[in-house]
Scaffold this motif. Structure first.
Motif, short mmCIF file in Angstrom:
data_model
loop_
_atom_site.label_atom_id
_atom_site.label_comp_id
_atom_site.label_asym_id
_atom_site.label_seq_id
_atom_site.Cartn_x
_atom_site.Cartn_y
_atom_site.Cartn_z
N ALA A 97 7.58 -7.93 -25.28
CA ALA A 97 8.64 -8.90 -25.01
C ALA A 97 9.71 -8.26 -24.15
N GLY A 98 10.43 -9.08 -23.41
CA GLY A 98 11.59 -8.61 -22.68
C GLY A 98 11.35 -8.39 -21.20
N ALA A 99 12.47 -8.21 -20.52
CA ALA A 99 12.47 -8.07 -19.06
C ALA A 99 11.67 -6.87 -18.56
N PRO A 100 11.77 -5.67 -19.16
CA PRO A 100 11.01 -4.54 -18.62
C PRO A 100 9.50 -4.80 -18.55
N ALA A 101 8.95 -5.47 -19.56
CA ALA A 101 7.52 -5.78 -19.56
C ALA A 101 7.17 -6.73 -18.43
N LEU A 102 8.04 -7.70 -18.15
CA LEU A 102 7.79 -8.64 -17.06
C LEU A 102 7.96 -8.00 -15.69
N VAL A 103 8.92 -7.10 -15.56
CA VAL A 103 9.09 -6.38 -14.29
C VAL A 103 7.82 -5.58 -13.99
N ALA A 104 7.25 -4.94 -15.00
CA ALA A 104 6.01 -4.18 -14.80
C ALA A 104 4.89 -5.09 -14.33
N LEU A 105 4.76 -6.27 -14.93
CA LEU A 105 3.72 -7.21 -14.50
C LEU A 105 3.95 -7.69 -13.07
N ALA A 106 5.19 -8.02 -12.75
CA ALA A 106 5.51 -8.53 -11.41
C ALA A 106 5.26 -7.50 -10.32
N ASP A 107 5.27 -6.22 -10.69
CA ASP A 107 5.08 -5.16 -9.71
C ASP A 107 3.68 -4.54 -9.75
N ALA A 108 2.78 -5.08 -10.56
CA ALA A 108 1.46 -4.47 -10.75
C ALA A 108 0.43 -4.86 -9.70
N VAL A 109 0.69 -5.91 -8.95
CA VAL A 109 -0.27 -6.40 -7.96
C VAL A 109 0.24 -6.03 -6.57
N PRO A 110 -0.65 -5.55 -5.69
CA PRO A 110 -0.18 -5.20 -4.35
C PRO A 110 0.30 -6.42 -3.57
N SER A 111 1.04 -6.17 -2.53
CA SER A 111 1.57 -7.24 -1.70
C SER A 111 0.46 -8.10 -1.12
N ALA A 112 0.74 -9.39 -1.02
CA ALA A 112 -0.21 -10.31 -0.39
C ALA A 112 -0.43 -9.98 1.09
N ALA A 113 0.41 -9.12 1.66
CA ALA A 113 0.20 -8.67 3.04
C ALA A 113 -1.15 -7.97 3.19
N LEU A 114 -1.64 -7.35 2.13
CA LEU A 114 -2.91 -6.64 2.21
C LEU A 114 -4.08 -7.57 2.49
N VAL A 115 -3.93 -8.86 2.20
CA VAL A 115 -4.98 -9.82 2.55
C VAL A 115 -5.22 -9.79 4.06
N LEU A 116 -4.16 -9.62 4.84
CA LEU A 116 -4.26 -9.63 6.31
C LEU A 116 -4.84 -8.35 6.90
N PHE A 117 -4.89 -7.28 6.12
CA PHE A 117 -5.36 -5.98 6.61
C PHE A 117 -6.86 -6.02 6.91
#
Length: 183
Positions: A97-117
Protein backbone atom coordinates in the motif's frame (compact mmCIF):
# COMPACT_ATOMS: atom_id res chain seq x y z
CA UNK A 1 1.01 27.37 3.37
CA UNK A 2 -2.11 26.17 5.07
CA UNK A 3 -3.04 23.50 2.52
CA UNK A 4 0.22 22.05 1.18
CA UNK A 5 3.88 21.43 1.94
CA UNK A 6 6.59 21.54 -0.73
CA UNK A 7 9.85 19.65 -0.15
CA UNK A 8 12.95 19.57 -2.35
CA UNK A 9 15.52 16.78 -2.14
CA UNK A 10 18.78 16.52 -4.10
CA UNK A 11 21.28 13.72 -4.56
CA UNK A 12 24.84 14.65 -5.50
CA UNK A 13 28.03 12.69 -5.96
CA UNK A 14 31.64 13.32 -6.84
CA UNK A 15 30.63 14.03 -10.45
CA UNK A 16 27.96 16.54 -9.41
CA UNK A 17 24.15 16.44 -9.26
CA UNK A 18 22.56 13.04 -9.86
CA UNK A 19 18.87 13.67 -9.14
CA UNK A 20 16.54 16.30 -7.79
CA UNK A 21 12.99 15.79 -6.55
CA UNK A 22 10.32 18.35 -5.82
CA UNK A 23 7.52 16.86 -3.74
CA UNK A 24 4.23 18.58 -2.92
CA UNK A 25 1.95 17.10 -0.28
CA UNK A 26 -1.55 18.38 0.30
CA UNK A 27 -4.23 17.04 2.59
CA UNK A 28 -7.71 16.19 1.42
CA UNK A 29 -10.13 19.04 1.99
CA UNK A 30 -13.74 19.72 1.23
CA UNK A 31 -14.43 21.00 -2.28
CA UNK A 32 -17.39 21.35 -4.63
CA UNK A 33 -15.12 20.69 -7.64
CA UNK A 34 -15.14 17.01 -8.63
CA UNK A 35 -14.23 14.98 -11.71
CA UNK A 36 -13.30 11.32 -11.57
CA UNK A 37 -11.02 11.34 -14.62
CA UNK A 38 -10.99 9.44 -17.85
CA UNK A 39 -12.04 5.83 -18.15
CA UNK A 40 -9.33 3.25 -18.74
CA UNK A 41 -8.94 1.83 -22.24
CA UNK A 42 -10.83 -1.38 -22.91
CA UNK A 43 -8.15 -4.06 -22.75
CA UNK A 44 -8.07 -7.75 -21.87
CA UNK A 45 -7.72 -8.71 -18.18
CA UNK A 46 -4.25 -9.65 -16.83
CA UNK A 47 -4.92 -13.39 -16.96
CA UNK A 48 -5.48 -13.15 -20.74
CA UNK A 49 -2.23 -11.26 -21.41
CA UNK A 50 1.30 -12.52 -22.06
CA UNK A 51 4.40 -11.58 -20.07
CA UNK A 52 5.88 -8.23 -21.10
CA UNK A 53 9.52 -9.01 -20.31
CA UNK A 54 11.09 -11.95 -22.16
CA UNK A 55 12.63 -14.31 -19.60
CA UNK A 56 15.97 -14.46 -21.44
CA UNK A 57 16.27 -10.67 -21.96
CA UNK A 58 14.59 -9.21 -18.88
CA UNK A 59 16.49 -6.55 -16.93
CA UNK A 60 17.46 -7.59 -13.40
CA UNK A 61 14.85 -5.41 -11.67
CA UNK A 62 12.03 -7.10 -13.65
CA UNK A 63 12.07 -10.08 -11.30
CA UNK A 64 10.37 -7.86 -8.69
CA UNK A 65 7.30 -7.28 -10.89
CA UNK A 66 4.66 -9.25 -12.76
CA UNK A 67 4.06 -7.33 -16.00
CA UNK A 68 1.63 -8.39 -18.74
CA UNK A 69 1.29 -6.70 -22.15
CA UNK A 70 -2.36 -5.66 -22.54
CA UNK A 71 -2.16 -3.28 -25.51
CA UNK A 72 0.14 -1.26 -27.70
CA UNK A 73 3.40 -2.82 -28.81
CA UNK A 74 6.63 -4.27 -27.50
CA UNK A 75 9.91 -2.36 -27.65
CA UNK A 76 11.65 -2.38 -31.03
CA UNK A 77 8.50 -2.57 -33.13
CA UNK A 78 9.07 0.33 -35.56
CA UNK A 79 5.92 1.35 -37.39
CA UNK A 80 3.65 0.45 -34.47
CA UNK A 81 1.87 3.10 -32.44
CA UNK A 82 4.36 4.27 -29.76
CA UNK A 83 2.28 2.97 -26.87
CA UNK A 84 2.77 0.35 -24.16
CA UNK A 85 -0.21 -0.67 -22.01
CA UNK A 86 0.47 -3.22 -19.30
CA UNK A 87 -1.13 -4.80 -16.29
CA UNK A 88 1.46 -4.64 -13.54
CA UNK A 89 1.76 -5.75 -9.92
CA UNK A 90 4.48 -6.39 -7.41
CA UNK A 91 5.97 -9.83 -7.92
CA UNK A 92 6.17 -10.87 -4.29
CA UNK A 93 2.48 -11.80 -4.13
CA UNK A 94 1.64 -9.15 -1.56
CA UNK A 95 -0.30 -5.99 -2.30
CA UNK A 96 1.84 -3.16 -0.94
CA UNK A 97 0.00 0.00 0.00
CA UNK A 98 1.01 3.61 -0.41
CA UNK A 99 2.71 5.97 -2.79
CA UNK A 100 6.21 4.37 -2.81
CA UNK A 101 4.78 1.07 -4.08
CA UNK A 102 2.92 2.88 -6.87
CA UNK A 103 5.95 4.95 -7.84
CA UNK A 104 7.91 1.70 -8.25
CA UNK A 105 5.18 0.28 -10.51
CA UNK A 106 4.94 3.47 -12.58
CA UNK A 107 8.70 3.37 -13.18
CA UNK A 108 9.06 -0.38 -13.86
CA UNK A 109 8.20 -0.32 -17.58
CA UNK A 110 10.54 1.24 -20.14
CA UNK A 111 9.48 4.30 -22.09
CA UNK A 112 7.05 3.80 -24.95
CA UNK A 113 9.73 5.49 -27.08
CA UNK A 114 11.41 2.08 -27.29
CA UNK A 115 8.57 0.90 -29.52
CA UNK A 116 9.99 3.23 -32.21
CA UNK A 117 13.55 1.87 -31.90
CA UNK A 118 14.70 -0.40 -34.78
CA UNK A 119 17.18 -2.04 -32.36
CA UNK A 120 18.15 -1.57 -28.75
CA UNK A 121 19.99 1.67 -27.98
CA UNK A 122 20.54 3.76 -24.86
CA UNK A 123 17.80 6.01 -23.51
CA UNK A 124 17.50 8.05 -20.33
CA UNK A 125 14.76 9.80 -18.41
CA UNK A 126 15.42 13.54 -18.24
CA UNK A 127 12.33 14.69 -16.36
CA UNK A 128 9.48 12.81 -14.73
CA UNK A 129 6.44 14.17 -12.92
CA UNK A 130 3.83 12.05 -11.19
CA UNK A 131 0.51 13.37 -9.88
CA UNK A 132 -1.78 11.21 -7.76
CA UNK A 133 -5.45 11.86 -8.51
CA UNK A 134 -6.96 10.21 -5.43
CA UNK A 135 -5.99 10.28 -1.78
CA UNK A 136 -5.59 6.58 -0.96
CA UNK A 137 -5.12 4.50 -4.13
CA UNK A 138 -5.85 0.80 -3.72
CA UNK A 139 -6.29 -2.28 -5.87
CA UNK A 140 -8.20 -5.29 -4.50
CA UNK A 141 -6.33 -7.74 -6.76
CA UNK A 142 -2.96 -5.97 -6.69
CA UNK A 143 -3.12 -5.36 -10.47
CA UNK A 144 -2.75 -1.85 -11.91
CA UNK A 145 -3.19 -0.79 -15.54
CA UNK A 146 -0.38 1.44 -16.83
CA UNK A 147 -0.83 3.06 -20.24
CA UNK A 148 2.16 4.96 -21.73
CA UNK A 149 2.07 6.91 -25.00
CA UNK A 150 4.59 9.02 -26.86
CA UNK A 151 3.12 12.39 -27.82
CA UNK A 152 6.07 13.52 -29.94
CA UNK A 153 9.59 12.34 -30.70
CA UNK A 154 12.45 13.95 -32.61
CA UNK A 155 15.85 15.56 -32.26
CA UNK A 156 16.95 12.94 -29.75
CA UNK A 157 14.02 13.35 -27.34
CA UNK A 158 10.58 11.85 -26.76
CA UNK A 159 7.67 13.26 -24.71
CA UNK A 160 5.55 10.68 -22.92
CA UNK A 161 2.18 10.74 -21.18
CA UNK A 162 1.22 7.98 -18.71
CA UNK A 163 -1.97 7.02 -16.87
CA UNK A 164 -2.35 4.51 -14.02
CA UNK A 165 -5.70 2.92 -13.09
CA UNK A 166 -6.59 0.46 -10.34
CA UNK A 167 -8.40 -2.83 -11.00
CA UNK A 168 -11.78 -1.11 -10.46
CA UNK A 169 -11.10 1.32 -13.33
CA UNK A 170 -10.40 4.41 -11.22
CA UNK A 171 -7.69 6.77 -12.47
CA UNK A 172 -5.16 6.99 -9.63
CA UNK A 173 -2.19 8.81 -11.21
CA UNK A 174 -1.02 10.73 -14.27
CA UNK A 175 2.58 11.25 -15.28
CA UNK A 176 4.68 13.12 -17.85
CA UNK A 177 8.17 12.14 -18.88
CA UNK A 178 10.83 13.54 -21.20
CA UNK A 179 13.23 10.89 -22.44
CA UNK A 180 16.58 11.35 -24.21
CA UNK A 181 17.06 8.76 -26.93
CA UNK A 182 20.45 7.93 -28.40
CA UNK A 183 19.52 6.40 -31.74
Amino acid sequence: GKSAVVIEASVTGEAGPAARALLTYGGVRESRVMRTGEAPPVLPPPEDCTAFFAADRAPGFARHFDVRLAGGARPMTPGAEPRIAVWIRHGDGEVPAGAPALVALADAVPSAALVLFPEFAPFSTMTWSLDFTIDAPSSASGWWLLDSRIDAAGGGYAAQDMSLWNDAGHLVARARQMVAVFI
